[in-house]
Structures are given as structure tokens and as C-alpha cells.
Design an enzyme around this catalytic site. Structure first.
Site, short mmCIF file in Angstrom:
data_model
loop_
_atom_site.label_atom_id
_atom_site.label_comp_id
_atom_site.label_asym_id
_atom_site.label_seq_id
_atom_site.Cartn_x
_atom_site.Cartn_y
_atom_site.Cartn_z
N THR A 1 7.45 6.76 -3.35
CA THR A 1 8.50 5.57 -3.88
C THR A 1 9.60 6.59 -5.08
O THR A 1 9.68 7.42 -4.59
CB THR A 1 6.88 5.11 -4.68
OG1 THR A 1 7.09 5.83 -5.63
CG2 THR A 1 6.14 4.69 -3.86
N ASN B 1 0.55 -3.85 -13.16
CA ASN B 1 1.33 -2.83 -11.83
C ASN B 1 2.80 -2.07 -12.92
O ASN B 1 3.06 -0.92 -12.16
CB ASN B 1 1.97 -3.15 -10.79
CG ASN B 1 2.38 -1.95 -9.40
OD1 ASN B 1 1.86 -0.90 -9.24
ND2 ASN B 1 3.81 -2.34 -9.41
N TYR C 1 3.59 11.17 -19.57
CA TYR C 1 3.26 10.31 -18.47
C TYR C 1 1.42 10.03 -18.18
O TYR C 1 1.37 8.47 -17.94
CB TYR C 1 3.71 9.94 -17.01
CG TYR C 1 3.14 9.30 -15.86
CD1 TYR C 1 4.05 8.15 -15.43
CD2 TYR C 1 2.68 9.21 -14.95
CE1 TYR C 1 2.75 7.32 -14.39
CE2 TYR C 1 2.28 8.67 -14.08
CZ TYR C 1 2.14 7.41 -14.12
OH TYR C 1 1.79 7.30 -12.81
N ASP D 1 8.84 -8.48 -19.04
CA ASP D 1 9.63 -7.84 -19.16
C ASP D 1 8.58 -7.20 -19.90
O ASP D 1 7.92 -8.18 -21.39
CB ASP D 1 10.54 -7.59 -20.06
CG ASP D 1 10.81 -6.14 -20.34
OD1 ASP D 1 9.74 -5.27 -20.67
OD2 ASP D 1 12.02 -6.14 -21.02
N LYS E 1 -1.66 6.98 -19.16
CA LYS E 1 -2.86 6.52 -17.94
C LYS E 1 -4.35 6.78 -18.60
O LYS E 1 -5.29 5.69 -18.74
CB LYS E 1 -2.90 7.14 -16.77
CG LYS E 1 -0.75 6.40 -16.01
CD LYS E 1 -0.91 5.18 -15.73
CE LYS E 1 0.72 4.11 -15.33
NZ LYS E 1 0.32 3.43 -14.90
#
Length: 245
Positions: free
Chosen positions: A198, A86, A163, A59, A167
């Protein structure tokens, strides 16, 4: 046999990356927050002919979990050749800059940014024992400040307060890490697998997991002359695949 750890690898792009690296003869540690789910995934892979894949509980938001994973891999392998960071989360939706709470933003950063740093720093000693260490941080085109500032970019209107910035921060960290390791054998890059269909995005992306994983593998399994400190994107339509920061 080279060894690789992929975090968040029990589904989607991470899982497909594990499959492709297994087919290339690497020993794959399939990282999963839930060990039982990871082991169930490995069982299915084994039944379908994939070899040298083992589930490991990790985790990325839990320091003890990360250390336990490192200790386990060290006891079994003595080193790690490749780390693919990832694991990631999207966070709440929508994510407006004016209204998204600090707590919601912090939750995304804990996984996508601080989690990567914690995993990387913990495994760095094992990577230094490799004769060709590689670190691939999986990013997104939404982390490119240059593209986000271009009204002509096809995803210009896809803005997020948590998000995308997580990144962008990951990209910046990777530049610094690559610089610090540039005189060693390391190759450290950020890789955007492209807008892929996905569970992460309700299968809205046009790309396939096979293409996404193949792109990650291509820019991870580089030789000693390969680039470091670079930003590759599967959505960039030229042969270099290099994205603006």
C-alpha cells in the site's frame, strides 16, 4: 441492513474493505478526514456499481469530529452494527528508540491508540443498540511482543519506537475492552491484515489489498459463536490465523 463505519477508508485496505462489505449487502459509512475526498471516492465507487456507501467526515484525533460523525450516523440509522477502527499512521522514519522524539511518538499514538479509544467510546452506545455488535481494531504483526522477541521471526529486524508500540498498546486495550463486553453480544478483536503493498509502506509488502480486506471481513462478520478478545493475522501460516500476543 447492517451498518458499518470504517475509519480511514478512502484508500488502500480501508477502501477495499468498504467495497467488499458493500458487495455483501451492508450499508457502509466510509470514514475520511477530508469529506470532499471521501465523497469523491464514493462517487467513483457508485459509478462502478457499488451501492449503499456514504462518506462521513471523521478525524480520529479530533473529538468534535468524532462526535459529529456519531450524531450523523445516529440520526440516519439509529444504531451501528460494526465499527472497524482502520485509520492509522506510520510516523517518521527511521524510528529508533534512542533518538525518536517524544513528540513524534506521541503523534503516532494519538491516531493509532488514543484515536481508536475515542472513536470506540463515542460509538459504544450506538453499537449497544445492535443485535450483533462487532468491533475490529486493525493492528499489525509489528505489535506482537512475542514475535518481536523471537530472532527467528522473519520480521524480527523491523523495529520501530512509535508504530509497533502503538499497535502493542492497541492490542492490550482490545483485550480489556473485549473482557468488559464479554457478557454482552459484542465480538471485539484485533486483526492484522498482513504485510500488504500500500501507499502506507511504499508498496513494499508482498500481500494484496484484496487479500488483506478479505481477511478483515472474514474475522469481522462472525456469528454469535465467534471468538472475542483474539488476535488474528493474515501473516500467520495456519488455518486459525491466530497470532501470539
Amino acid at each position: 441492513m447492517k451498518t458499518v463505519l470504517i475509519t480511514g477508508a478512502n484508500r488502500s485496505i480501508g477502501l477495499e474493505t468498504a467495497k467488499q462489505l458493500s458487495e455483501k449487502g451492508l450499508f457502509v459509512y466510509l470514514g475520511s478526514r477530508n469529506l470532499q475526498k471521501g465523497e469523491e471516492t464514493v462517487k467513483q465507487l457508485t459509478e462502478n456499481g457499488y451501492q449503499n456507501i456514504k462518506a462521513v467526515e471523521i478525524d480520529v484525533t479530533n473529538s468534535e469530529s468524532i462526535k459529529n460523525a456519531k450524531d450523523s450516523i445516529e440520526a440516519e440509522q439509529g444504531k451501528l452494527d460494526i465499527l472497524i477502527n482502520n485509520a492509522g499512521i506510520l510516523g517518521v522514519n527511521p524510528q529508533t528508540a534512542a533518538e525518536t522524539s517524544v513528540n513524534d511518538i506521541r503523534e503516532v499514538f494519538d491516531t493509532n491508540f488514543f484515536g481508536v479509544i475515542n472513536v470506540t467510546q463515542t460509538f459504544l452506545d450506538l453499537l449497544k443498540k445492535s443485535d450483533s455488535p462487532r468491533i475490529s481494531n486493525i493492528t499489525s504483526g509489528l505489535g506482537s511482543l512475542t514475535l518481536h522477541s523471537d530472532p527467528e521471526w522473519k520480521y524480527y529486524h523491523v523495529k520501530s519506537a512509535a508504530y509497533g508500540p502503538s499497535k502493542s498498546a492497541l492490542n492490550a486495550y482490545t483485550i480489556t475492552l473485549a473482557y468488559e463486553l464479554k457478557d454482552q453480544l459484542f465480538k471485539v478483536n484485533v486483526i492484522d491484515p498482513g504485510y500488504t503493498a500500500t501507499d502506507f509502506n511504499a508498496h513494499s509488502g508482498p500481500g494484496s489489498v484484496e487479500s488483506a480486506a478479505s481477511f478483515i471481513v472474514k474475522h469481522t462478520l462472525t456469528d454469535e459463536n465467534g471468538p472475542t478478545g483474539q488476535y488474528f493475522s493474515n501473516d500467520i501460516e495456519d488455518e486459525t490465523g491466530i497470532s501470539p500476543w
